[in-house]
Design a protein around this motif. Sequence first.
Motif, PDB file in Angstrom:
ATOM      1  N   ASN A  48      -0.703   2.745   1.701  1.00  0.00           N
ATOM      2  CA  ASN A  48      -1.047   3.944   0.688  1.00  0.00           C
ATOM      3  C   ASN A  48      -0.823   3.324   0.257  1.00  0.00           C
ATOM      4  O   ASN A  48      -0.325   4.664  -1.485  1.00  0.00           O
ATOM      5  N   ASP A  51      -2.383  -2.849  -2.178  1.00  0.00           N
ATOM      6  CA  ASP A  51      -3.294  -3.086  -1.559  1.00  0.00           C
ATOM      7  C   ASP A  51      -4.227  -4.350  -0.807  1.00  0.00           C
ATOM      8  O   ASP A  51      -3.633  -5.350  -2.114  1.00  0.00           O
ATOM      9  N   HIS A  52      -3.598  -4.243   0.634  1.00  0.00           N
ATOM     10  CA  HIS A  52      -2.953  -5.029   1.562  1.00  0.00           C
ATOM     11  C   HIS A  52      -4.720  -5.944   1.409  1.00  0.00           C
ATOM     12  O   HIS A  52      -4.511  -7.198   1.243  1.00  0.00           O
ATOM     13  N   CYS A  53      -5.601  -5.573   1.543  1.00  0.00           N
ATOM     14  CA  CYS A  53      -6.927  -5.590   1.926  1.00  0.00           C
ATOM     15  C   CYS A  53      -7.576  -6.769   0.726  1.00  0.00           C
ATOM     16  O   CYS A  53      -7.711  -8.088   0.437  1.00  0.00           O
ATOM     17  N   GLY A  54      -7.081  -5.979  -0.784  1.00  0.00           N
ATOM     18  CA  GLY A  54      -6.747  -6.807  -2.413  1.00  0.00           C
ATOM     19  C   GLY A  54      -6.810  -8.749  -1.692  1.00  0.00           C
ATOM     20  O   GLY A  54      -7.043  -9.486  -2.078  1.00  0.00           O
ATOM     21  N   ARG A  73      -9.974  -0.661   3.194  1.00  0.00           N
ATOM     22  CA  ARG A  73      -9.403   0.267   3.474  1.00  0.00           C
ATOM     23  C   ARG A  73      -9.019   1.273   4.352  1.00  0.00           C
ATOM     24  O   ARG A  73     -10.147   2.068   4.043  1.00  0.00           O
TER      25      ARG A  73
END
Length: 99
Positions: A48, A51-54, A73
């Motif tokens: 939260n 942005d680990h996905c990014g 996410r």
Amino acid sequence: MRDWDGEDVNQIGRQPPLSSNKSMTHFPFLRERTGIRYDKMLFFDDCNWGDHCGMVERHCKEADNGRGPATVRTPAGLREQEFRKGLEVFAAKNDGNGS
């Protein structure tokens, strides 16, 4: 925890050699250890505050095709709808046939 060969596989979170930057530690480690290409991975992340996905999408790409993991996410946790979305994202990134 140890794998079948007795090697320590309890590398969770930010314990060395891992760090909070999953794109620089977790994913290269997973790719090396499993032999699974980035473009065959599906990553769900419930973070939260970042942005680990990014980060993973930007930094974990295959040299031969420029594709990386499918990412989703999940700030409220992984529920069925997010899991199904992940399968859809993975299929779309792999032309719908997993290739």
